[in-house]
Design a protein around this motif. Sequence first.
Motif, PDB file in Angstrom:
ATOM      1  N   THR A  38      10.370 -11.256   3.692  1.00 33.72           N
ATOM      2  CA  THR A  38      10.872 -10.365   2.651  1.00 33.72           C
ATOM      3  C   THR A  38       9.703  -9.669   1.997  1.00 33.72           C
ATOM      4  N   GLY A  39       9.998  -8.602   1.320  1.00 32.40           N
ATOM      5  CA  GLY A  39       8.949  -7.913   0.600  1.00 32.40           C
ATOM      6  C   GLY A  39       9.508  -6.805  -0.257  1.00 32.40           C
ATOM      7  N   VAL A  40       8.731  -6.414  -1.253  1.00 33.97           N
ATOM      8  CA  VAL A  40       9.092  -5.307  -2.128  1.00 33.97           C
ATOM      9  C   VAL A  40       7.905  -4.377  -2.262  1.00 33.97           C
ATOM     10  N   GLY A  41       8.204  -3.140  -2.570  1.00 31.37           N
ATOM     11  CA  GLY A  41       7.160  -2.149  -2.792  1.00 31.37           C
ATOM     12  C   GLY A  41       7.667  -1.050  -3.702  1.00 31.37           C
ATOM     13  N   ASP A  42       6.751  -0.404  -4.380  1.00 29.34           N
ATOM     14  CA  ASP A  42       7.093   0.662  -5.318  1.00 29.34           C
ATOM     15  C   ASP A  42       6.199   1.864  -5.088  1.00 29.34           C
ATOM     16  N   SER A  43       6.728   3.017  -5.444  1.00 28.33           N
ATOM     17  CA  SER A  43       5.950   4.244  -5.381  1.00 28.33           C
ATOM     18  C   SER A  43       6.450   5.172  -6.483  1.00 28.33           C
TER      19      SER A  43
END
Length: 148
Positions: free
Chosen positions: A91-96
């Motif tokens: 799993t993973g999350v990211g933002d921009s």
Amino acid sequence: MKMPTFRAMRSAKVMAVVAVAAGAIVASAIPGSADVSTQSPSLGGVRVESPAVLQAGGAAILVPVTAVCAPGTYAYIHVRVTQRVGNALATGVGDSRIPDCTGGFQTFKVPVHASGKPFRKGAAFASANLNGPFPGPVEDHREIQIAN
């Protein structure tokens, strides 16, 4: 109770048709110079694209996300990815951040860092949220492919 006669029903239908016709005439006589885009609330849109690209042996992926938001504003993209890896989950999350929305479609590569297991080539499920100065967050959820 008195039942309406055929004549009364017919005259009610005639009155309804006359009212609709009169409304159409009045509407066509009013100047149509109003710009709908300036009166409508600004909305955003987001779509997770495929394929995402593996980075650093699966430690992260770059997820392409297409977004649209009102020109001259800003928005934030949040991406969450889940992939089955054997009997476990990667799993993973990211933002921009979109600092300058153009009002057109813009594509960004959002880095998503793996947690638990590393990502691998294959199918995964991704969710994207777009937040900004418009009513509520906009979301997209779909299966994507992860490629080398």
